[in-house]
Every structure is written in C-alpha cells, then in structure tokens.
Scaffold this active site. Structure first.
Site, PDB file in Angstrom:
ATOM      1  N   TYR A 160       7.982  -7.241   1.496  1.00  0.00           N
ATOM      2  CA  TYR A 160       7.446  -5.883   1.526  1.00  0.00           C
ATOM      3  C   TYR A 160       7.222  -5.423   2.963  1.00  0.00           C
ATOM      4  O   TYR A 160       7.589  -4.300   3.340  1.00  0.00           O
ATOM      5  CB  TYR A 160       6.137  -5.838   0.746  1.00  0.00           C
ATOM      6  CG  TYR A 160       5.503  -4.465   0.670  1.00  0.00           C
ATOM      7  CD1 TYR A 160       5.967  -3.520  -0.238  1.00  0.00           C
ATOM      8  CD2 TYR A 160       4.449  -4.116   1.497  1.00  0.00           C
ATOM      9  CE1 TYR A 160       5.398  -2.263  -0.315  1.00  0.00           C
ATOM     10  CE2 TYR A 160       3.869  -2.860   1.435  1.00  0.00           C
ATOM     11  CZ  TYR A 160       4.345  -1.944   0.529  1.00  0.00           C
ATOM     12  OH  TYR A 160       3.765  -0.687   0.458  1.00  0.00           O
ATOM     13  N   LYS A 164       8.869  -2.149   5.155  1.00  0.00           N
ATOM     14  CA  LYS A 164       8.072  -1.072   5.743  1.00  0.00           C
ATOM     15  C   LYS A 164       8.223  -1.030   7.259  1.00  0.00           C
ATOM     16  O   LYS A 164       8.152   0.048   7.863  1.00  0.00           O
ATOM     17  CB  LYS A 164       6.607  -1.226   5.335  1.00  0.00           C
ATOM     18  CG  LYS A 164       6.374  -0.991   3.844  1.00  0.00           C
ATOM     19  CD  LYS A 164       6.840   0.398   3.407  1.00  0.00           C
ATOM     20  CE  LYS A 164       6.520   0.704   1.967  1.00  0.00           C
ATOM     21  NZ  LYS A 164       6.912   2.067   1.555  1.00  0.00           N
TER      22      LYS A 164
END
Length: 251
Positions: A160, A164
C-alpha cells in the site's frame, strides 16, 4: 465555498472521502460525474445529493484499473456536460493483511491488484482528465488521493505504501508537465473514518497508533474541505503540492 457553480468535476471512489467531496461540490453548485466500481455505492451517493438529476449528476460504474473503462467514463462525461473542469481521484484499496503482513508474506496477485488500482488507476484517470480538460476547458484542477503512507514508510504496509509513494511522484511530475493551465495536487490523509479504515480495523483488531496532535480519527468531510481548497480558485498559485491532512502526525 464559491467558484464551483456549473463547473464539471469527475470524482472516483464514492464510499468515503470521494463521497464527502461529492456532497460538498454538489452543495456549491457544481455538476458531477461520479465513478465507482460499485453500483450500490453510486446509488447511495446520489441519494445524499439533494435535487440530483441527469442535468447535474452522471453516475458510471468504472474499474479504474482499466484504461478503456476510464476513457469511456471521461468521454461520457464530456458528452453529457460538454466540458470537464477538474477531478478528485479518490478510489483506492488495501490488502487483506494491511498492517499485519510482512513483505515476505506478500503474494503476487494482491501486489499487482494494489498497483493496478491505487497507482495505475490514478494514472489512467489523471491522463484521461488532463486530455479532457485541455480539450474542453483549457484549464482546471485535479486532486489525487495519496496518504500519510505516501510520504513516509510504515512497517507491514509495503504494498500500500509503495502505491501511495507512486501517487506522490506521479502528482508532482505531471504538475510540471501540464501547468500552469492545469494544476495537479494531492492530499495525504492520516487515519480518517472511512470504509477503508473500517476494513483496516477489522484486519488489525484496532485503530493503528496515531502519534498526532489531535487525539482522534479525522473525518471524510475534513479531508474533503482540503480537496475543495485545492480544486478551487483559492489555491490558484498552488500545484505539485502534497497536502497533509493527518492531525499533526509526528515527523
């Protein structure tokens, strides 16, 4: 906020922050093109927009990880409203071991899905939106959803966090390509009460540690207010910014 009347904004991810952005833009008089992979999420979103109608609101089931799906959505948006003035790319996903699984436990399929939705999906949306804004309005503003995990590393969040960080780099790079006519910025939320946070809590069994000034979880409306600032004329001299909305997370 003012300056949004009759302008057209494309929004992805209608379950959390994207829904809050849609509500605030709708209240400010904007016309909206809403996209989500879930038809039910779109229906719930429209039910929260007073006086929503085909003249001011378009809903489309979109898989942001498919360039064809994204391009068709943006083409339909321009076909419906005749223009595109900006966008808020808020769609995203987390993995099934978010905050609990080490990199050595990361399976390939989930890694690919995280990259496809969070990073590649943002790129597909941004690319189509830049083309449409340049073709129909000549100028506008786009805001992408990064995360506190896009500006610092978190153990047990490698997939994740990597996506990002990619959104941050994409935002800053494209801002230099398309400015000053089109501004491109990002928000980097901390722990915000959204369905994704609910998923994370279900996985981890608790809200993760938050070394913040504000001793609470943030709200989607608080992040949305920052998104509207970046979309609107009040930020007319701002591009390539990653705006932290994290309650004063310790550096």
């Amino acid at each position: 906020m003012t300056g949004f009347e009759n302008k057209v904004y494309a929004i992805t991810g209608l379950a959390g922050i994207g829904l809050a952005v849609a509500r605030q833009l709708h209240a400010a008089g904007a016309r909206l093109s809403l996209a989500d992979i879930s038809a039910e999420a779109l229906e719930r979103a429209v039910s929260q927009l007073p006086n929503a109608s085909p003249t001011n609101t378009l809903t489309t089931v979109v898989d942001v990880g498919s360039s064809a799906s994204v391009n068709e959505w943006i083409d339909s948006t321009v076909g419906q409203f005749g223009q595109l003035d900006g966008a808020a790319n808020m769609a995203g996903m987390i993995g099934k071991k978010h905050g609990t699984g080490a990199l050595t436990e990361q399976d390939d399929e989930e890694w690919d899905a995280l990259i496809r939705v969070n990073l590649t999906g943002t790129m597909y949306c941004l690319r189509a939106q830049v083309r449409a804004i340049g073709r129909t309005s000549g100028g506008g503003s786009i805001v992408n959803a990064a995360s506190i995990q896009g500006v610092r590393g978190f153990a047990l969040h490698a997939g994740y966090s990597a996506t990002k960080h990619g959104v941050v780099g994409l935002t800053r790079s494209v801002a230099k390509e398309v400015g000053p006519e089109i501004r491109v910025n990002a928000v980097a939320p901390g722990s915000i009460q959204t369905p994704l946070l609910d998923q994370a809590v279900a996985i981890q069994g608790k809200v993760g540690d938050m070394p913040t000034v504000f001793p609470r979880v943030g709200t989607a409306d608080e992040v949305a207010q920052s998104v509207l600032f970046l979309l609107g004329d009040a930020s007319s001299y701002t591009t390539g910014l990653v705006l932290s909305v994290d309650g004063g997370w310790d550096p």
